[in-house]
Design a protein around this motif. Structure first.
Motif, PDB file in Angstrom:
ATOM      1  N   ILE A   1       0.850  -1.195   0.000  1.00 56.42           N
ATOM      2  CA  ILE A   1       0.000   0.000   0.000  1.00 56.42           C
ATOM      3  C   ILE A   1       0.883   1.243   0.000  1.00 56.42           C
ATOM      4  CG2 ILE A   1      -1.726   1.298   1.310  1.00 56.42           C
ATOM      5  CD1 ILE A   1      -2.736  -1.400   2.384  1.00 56.42           C
ATOM      6  N   PRO A   2       0.798   2.053  -1.066  1.00 61.67           N
ATOM      7  CA  PRO A   2       1.642   3.248  -1.129  1.00 61.67           C
ATOM      8  C   PRO A   2       1.231   4.288  -0.088  1.00 61.67           C
ATOM      9  CG  PRO A   2       0.373   2.960  -3.176  1.00 61.67           C
ATOM     10  CD  PRO A   2      -0.055   1.887  -2.245  1.00 61.67           C
ATOM     11  N   GLU A   3       2.205   5.035   0.407  1.00 68.24           N
ATOM     12  CA  GLU A   3       1.942   6.046   1.423  1.00 68.24           C
ATOM     13  C   GLU A   3       0.969   7.095   0.877  1.00 68.24           C
ATOM     14  OE1 GLU A   3       5.439   7.393   3.359  1.00 68.24           O
ATOM     15  OE2 GLU A   3       4.329   8.746   4.663  1.00 68.24           O
ATOM     16  N   GLY A   4       0.015   7.499   1.723  1.00 67.00           N
ATOM     17  CA  GLY A   4      -0.919   8.552   1.347  1.00 67.00           C
ATOM     18  C   GLY A   4      -2.146   8.064   0.611  1.00 67.00           C
ATOM     19  N   SER A   5      -2.251   6.756   0.384  1.00 67.15           N
ATOM     20  CA  SER A   5      -3.420   6.287  -0.374  1.00 67.15           C
ATOM     21  C   SER A   5      -4.585   5.942   0.568  1.00 67.15           C
ATOM     22  CB  SER A   5      -3.055   5.085  -1.241  1.00 67.15           C
ATOM     23  OG  SER A   5      -2.580   4.042  -0.440  1.00 67.15           O
ATOM     24  N   PHE A   6      -5.751   5.794  -0.027  1.00 60.16           N
ATOM     25  CA  PHE A   6      -6.974   5.431   0.686  1.00 60.16           C
ATOM     26  C   PHE A   6      -7.376   4.050   0.180  1.00 60.16           C
ATOM     27  CE2 PHE A   6     -10.922   7.359   2.723  1.00 60.16           C
ATOM     28  CZ  PHE A   6     -11.589   6.170   2.840  1.00 60.16           C
ATOM     29  N   VAL A   7      -7.263   3.079   1.070  1.00 65.00           N
ATOM     30  CA  VAL A   7      -7.492   1.701   0.664  1.00 65.00           C
ATOM     31  C   VAL A   7      -8.687   1.142   1.429  1.00 65.00           C
ATOM     32  CG1 VAL A   7      -6.492  -0.610   0.815  1.00 65.00           C
ATOM     33  CG2 VAL A   7      -5.095   1.301   0.073  1.00 65.00           C
ATOM     34  N   ALA A   8      -9.535   0.388   0.746  1.00 66.20           N
ATOM     35  CA  ALA A   8     -10.672  -0.229   1.421  1.00 66.20           C
ATOM     36  C   ALA A   8     -10.518  -1.744   1.390  1.00 66.20           C
ATOM     37  CB  ALA A   8     -11.973   0.176   0.737  1.00 66.20           C
ATOM     38  N   VAL A   9     -10.963  -2.397   2.444  1.00 64.99           N
ATOM     39  CA  VAL A   9     -10.944  -3.860   2.486  1.00 64.99           C
ATOM     40  C   VAL A   9     -12.378  -4.339   2.701  1.00 64.99           C
ATOM     41  CG1 VAL A   9      -9.999  -5.911   3.592  1.00 64.99           C
ATOM     42  CG2 VAL A   9      -8.645  -3.815   3.529  1.00 64.99           C
ATOM     43  N   LEU A  10     -12.853  -5.166   1.776  1.00 60.35           N
ATOM     44  CA  LEU A  10     -14.190  -5.741   1.888  1.00 60.35           C
ATOM     45  C   LEU A  10     -14.063  -7.234   2.131  1.00 60.35           C
ATOM     46  CD1 LEU A  10     -15.904  -4.101  -1.237  1.00 60.35           C
ATOM     47  CD2 LEU A  10     -16.036  -3.334   1.128  1.00 60.35           C
ATOM     48  N   GLY A  11     -15.118  -7.797   2.687  1.00 59.14           N
ATOM     49  CA  GLY A  11     -15.112  -9.245   2.898  1.00 59.14           C
ATOM     50  C   GLY A  11     -16.223  -9.580   3.869  1.00 59.14           C
ATOM     51  N   HIS A  12     -16.774 -10.782   3.766  1.00 66.23           N
ATOM     52  CA  HIS A  12     -17.890 -11.127   4.651  1.00 66.23           C
ATOM     53  C   HIS A  12     -17.398 -11.384   6.069  1.00 66.23           C
ATOM     54  CE1 HIS A  12     -16.801 -15.381   4.680  1.00 66.23           C
ATOM     55  NE2 HIS A  12     -16.570 -15.266   3.396  1.00 66.23           N
ATOM     56  N   ASN A  13     -18.325 -11.542   7.020  1.00 62.64           N
ATOM     57  CA  ASN A  13     -17.950 -11.854   8.398  1.00 62.64           C
ATOM     58  C   ASN A  13     -17.159 -13.156   8.400  1.00 62.64           C
ATOM     59  OD1 ASN A  13     -21.130 -10.672   9.001  1.00 62.64           O
ATOM     60  ND2 ASN A  13     -19.401  -9.748  10.018  1.00 62.64           N
ATOM     61  N   GLY A  14     -15.997 -13.110   9.014  1.00 63.07           N
ATOM     62  CA  GLY A  14     -15.203 -14.331   9.069  1.00 63.07           C
ATOM     63  C   GLY A  14     -14.286 -14.523   7.879  1.00 63.07           C
ATOM     64  N   SER A  15     -14.156 -13.499   7.014  1.00 69.69           N
ATOM     65  CA  SER A  15     -13.309 -13.663   5.833  1.00 69.69           C
ATOM     66  C   SER A  15     -11.836 -13.424   6.150  1.00 69.69           C
ATOM     67  CB  SER A  15     -13.750 -12.690   4.736  1.00 69.69           C
ATOM     68  OG  SER A  15     -13.635 -11.361   5.203  1.00 69.69           O
ATOM     69  N   GLY A  16     -11.556 -12.893   7.343  1.00 70.40           N
ATOM     70  CA  GLY A  16     -10.174 -12.688   7.742  1.00 70.40           C
ATOM     71  C   GLY A  16      -9.724 -11.239   7.694  1.00 70.40           C
ATOM     72  N   LYS A  17     -10.634 -10.338   7.341  1.00 69.42           N
ATOM     73  CA  LYS A  17     -10.183  -8.952   7.154  1.00 69.42           C
ATOM     74  C   LYS A  17      -9.798  -8.265   8.464  1.00 69.42           C
ATOM     75  CE  LYS A  17     -14.928  -7.243   6.644  1.00 69.42           C
ATOM     76  NZ  LYS A  17     -15.458  -8.274   7.563  1.00 69.42           N
ATOM     77  N   SER A  18     -10.523  -8.533   9.547  1.00 66.78           N
ATOM     78  CA  SER A  18     -10.145  -7.912  10.820  1.00 66.78           C
ATOM     79  C   SER A  18      -8.850  -8.507  11.362  1.00 66.78           C
ATOM     80  CB  SER A  18     -11.251  -8.085  11.858  1.00 66.78           C
ATOM     81  OG  SER A  18     -12.394  -7.376  11.468  1.00 66.78           O
ATOM     82  N   THR A  19      -8.702  -9.814  11.194  1.00 64.26           N
ATOM     83  CA  THR A  19      -7.465 -10.460  11.616  1.00 64.26           C
ATOM     84  C   THR A  19      -6.292  -9.855  10.856  1.00 64.26           C
ATOM     85  OG1 THR A  19      -8.678 -12.501  11.996  1.00 64.26           O
ATOM     86  CG2 THR A  19      -6.292 -12.688  11.824  1.00 64.26           C
ATOM     87  N   PHE A  20      -6.491  -9.666   9.564  1.00 62.45           N
ATOM     88  CA  PHE A  20      -5.428  -9.066   8.769  1.00 62.45           C
ATOM     89  C   PHE A  20      -5.138  -7.645   9.255  1.00 62.45           C
ATOM     90  CE2 PHE A  20      -4.070  -6.362   5.272  1.00 62.45           C
ATOM     91  CZ  PHE A  20      -2.820  -6.925   5.076  1.00 62.45           C
ATOM     92  N   ALA A  21      -6.213  -6.871   9.514  1.00 60.81           N
ATOM     93  CA  ALA A  21      -6.033  -5.474   9.927  1.00 60.81           C
ATOM     94  C   ALA A  21      -5.203  -5.384  11.203  1.00 60.81           C
ATOM     95  CB  ALA A  21      -7.392  -4.808  10.131  1.00 60.81           C
ATOM     96  N   LYS A  22      -5.381  -6.346  12.096  1.00 62.28           N
ATOM     97  CA  LYS A  22      -4.644  -6.301  13.362  1.00 62.28           C
ATOM     98  C   LYS A  22      -3.151  -6.562  13.177  1.00 62.28           C
ATOM     99  CE  LYS A  22      -8.561  -7.337  16.268  1.00 62.28           C
ATOM    100  NZ  LYS A  22      -9.476  -8.465  16.403  1.00 62.28           N
TER     101      LYS A  22
END
Lengths: 281, 294
Positions: free
Chosen positions: A36-57
């Motif tokens: 992810i390049p500095e200064g960008s706005f990135v969104a992460v989508l995924g259903h409940n349990g897809s791993g996105k919160s785990t990844f965010a941590k």
């Protein structure tokens, strides 16, 4: 290398029996490679349990990868001496504002982060002033947080993170509990931080409309990144998104239905304005 | 069977400096079998309002009638009322506490006096009705995903066979598919069991899609009480109340302003799609040429 870079990151959750032996492991994140390049706005989508919160941590080293490497601003999260520096670079805002506000007065809550970092008092106040200004909460600085609306509470939480002057801010469903106005307030505050302060934003959300202004979108499923691209590229694929238990903004869905019914309009319409222009030439 | 609120006023901390009039002179009738949506910004009074419906809080003045009887009369059986008017709070997963799913759902019916065996029957029925898979009946509620936990919590209330089911934002934090599944199942409960549903929501798109009657609460008063279509036609006023209309409403109004003769009252995607196609045909739009004739 971007501000957030991961190579072959995997994370396992362990389930233990009563004696502390590993009973089962569950892979929540699997082979994630992003940059992810500095200064960008990135969104992460995924259903409940897809791993996105785990990844965010992983981005602020709340979790450390079981396999692979995460670099935040060039620092490896597995190197313990870097941990505090990493957490100051990457701040996090969670879904429920009531779980992350600790001060009895707004300005004290915002000052908590920098105080913990050992910043001199005068500087703390300077940072508190700035952060409240940037999130539009200056008028509420002497209020008690529990008398604020949900959107205002989330902006206090964001101000608290901003006071640590992070390079990057990760928001895990920050608007899930808010009414329409609160959602708008929070999203505008986040977009402004990105535009004006050049803070890198990683937004995790279930509201598809919040994603249309992102520079880049990642879609996760079963711990993998399964789609990535601009919002237009992602939202053109209505059926694939539905397969991943996701959706598209209402205007995109409407445009897609119209196109299927034979109306000659472009693919991947994202805003009301685009649709109106396409239909009323 | 109906709930009636007569001139209900509720004041938090009366007589102190923190006095807040959360509800002001509310008059409202909820007849049997309706699917009702309640919207209002945070702090509008909607949660206070729904807590009056099963006598969780007592009005400062005015009365609450259930089937014509005052629920705050001296000998009124409010425990019985609460099993007929079920309330699922926001974050229903926080209501779970038992060691396995089935026991959790049995808690309500056993409190009503059923034996474990009878309660299990009700629990199994309720779990099936919310689309919860049998193989997970004996799992710990804490091992489940957000959507599954919400289903268990709803089943826990449903197992008590309520006549009226009140849900306070049951889909907050769910992914789009999970949201649709839960709302579809609630709609099915409404049509199959015939129970009254009162859905509190922050999603204008969801209420537009599901409910037949929409109540808007603002500053402790009922600002609108009508069909969603009628309510959303006041979208400018809704915005002033911190609310909004579904995105579709804005699209239809914008198209109308640009001269396409659409019905600005459409609030859902299928409605809007059909109406735009009609308007394009009537206008002889060149956009329709070349596409499959319809």
């Amino acid at each position: 290398m971007g501000i957030i870079k991961t190579v072959k990151v995997a994370f396992d959750y362990f389930k233990y029996d009563e004696d502390g032996n590993v009973q089962e492991t569950q892979r929540a994140v699997d082979n994630v490679n992003i940059d992810i390049p500095e200064g960008s706005f990135v969104a992460v989508l995924g259903h409940n349990g897809s791993g996105k919160s785990t990844f965010a941590k992983h981005i602020n080293a709340l979790l450390l990868p079981t396999e692979g490497t995460v670099w935040i601003d060039g620092m490896d999260t597995l190197k313990e001496p870097e941990l505090w520096k990493i957490r100051q670079k990457a701040g996090m805002v969670f879904q429920n504002p009531d779980n992350q506000i600790i001060g009895t007065v707004v300005e004290e809550d915002v000052g908590f982060g920098p105080e913990n970092m050992g910043i001199p008092t005068d500087d703390i106040w300077k940072r508190v002033d700035e952060s409240l200004e940037k999130t539009g909460m200056t008028a509420y600085r002497h209020h008690s947080p529990n008398k604020l609306s949900g959107g205002q509470k989330q902006r206090v939480a964001i101000a608290g993170v901003m006071a640590m002057r992070p390079k990057c801010i990760v928001l895990d469903e920050p608007t899930a509990m808010l009414d329409p106005n609160g959602r708008k307030e929070v999203l505008e505050a986040v977009r402004q931080l990105n535009r004006e302060e050049k803070v890198t934003v990683v937004l995790i959300t279930h509201y598809m409309e919040e994603v249309i202004h992102a520079d880049h979108v990642y879609v996760m499923d079963e711990g993998h990144v399964v789609m990535e691209g601009t919002p237009r590229e992602i939202f053109s694929q209505v059926e694939t998104l539905k397969k991943y238990r996701l959706d598209v903004p209402q205007v995109t869905l409407l445009a897609w239905e119209l196109k299927k019914s034979g109306v000659d309009i472009p693919e991947g319409i994202l805003t009301t304005e685009e649709l109106v222009n396409a239909l009323c030439q | 069977m109906s709930i009636e609120l007569k001139n209900v006023t509720y004041t938090y901390s009366p007589g102190t400096a923190y006095e807040i009039h959360a509800l002001k002179d509310i008059c409202l009738t909820i007849p049997d079998g309706q699917f009702i949506g309640v919207i209002g910004h945070t702090g509008s009074g909607k949660s206070t309002l729904i807590q009056h419906l099963n006598a969780l809080i007592r009005p400062t003045s005015g009365s609450v009638l259930y089937n014509g009887e005052d629920v705050w009369a001296e000998n009124y059986n409010r425990k019985d009322l609460r099993s007929q008017v079920g309330l699922v709070f926001q974050y229903p997963e926080h209501q779970l506490f038992e060691s396995d799913v089935l026991s959790d759902v049995c808690f309500g019916p056993m409190n009503q006096g059923l034996s474990r065996e009878e309660a299990e029957k009700e629990a199994e029925k309720a779990l099936r009705q919310v689309g919860f898979k049998e193989k997970n009946f004996h799992k710990s509620p804490f091992e489940l995903s957000g959507g599954q936990k919400k289903r268990v919590a709803i089943a826990g209330v449903l197992a008590m066979n309520p006549r009226i089911l009140i849900l306070d934002e049951p889909t907050a934090g769910l992914d789009p598919k999970g949201r649709d599944e839960i709302l579809d199942q609630i709609a099915e409960l409404h049509s199959v069991r015939g129970i009254t549903i009162i859905l509190v929501s922050h999603s204008m798109e969801d209420v537009a899609k599901y409910v037949e009657r929409l109540i808007v609460v603002n500053r402790g008063e009922i600002a609108f009480d009508d069909t969603p279509k009628e309510v959303f036609s006041h979208y400018r006023e809704l915005e002033a109340m911190g609310l909004a209309a579904p995105q579709i409403t804005y699209i239809m109004h914008a198209l109308k302003e640009k001269g396409l003769n659409v019905d600005p009252g459409a609030t859902t995607v299928p409605e809007a799609c059909e109406d735009i196609l009609r308007a394009l045909r009537e206008a002889g739009s060149p956009l329709l040429k070349g596409g499959p004739a319809k």
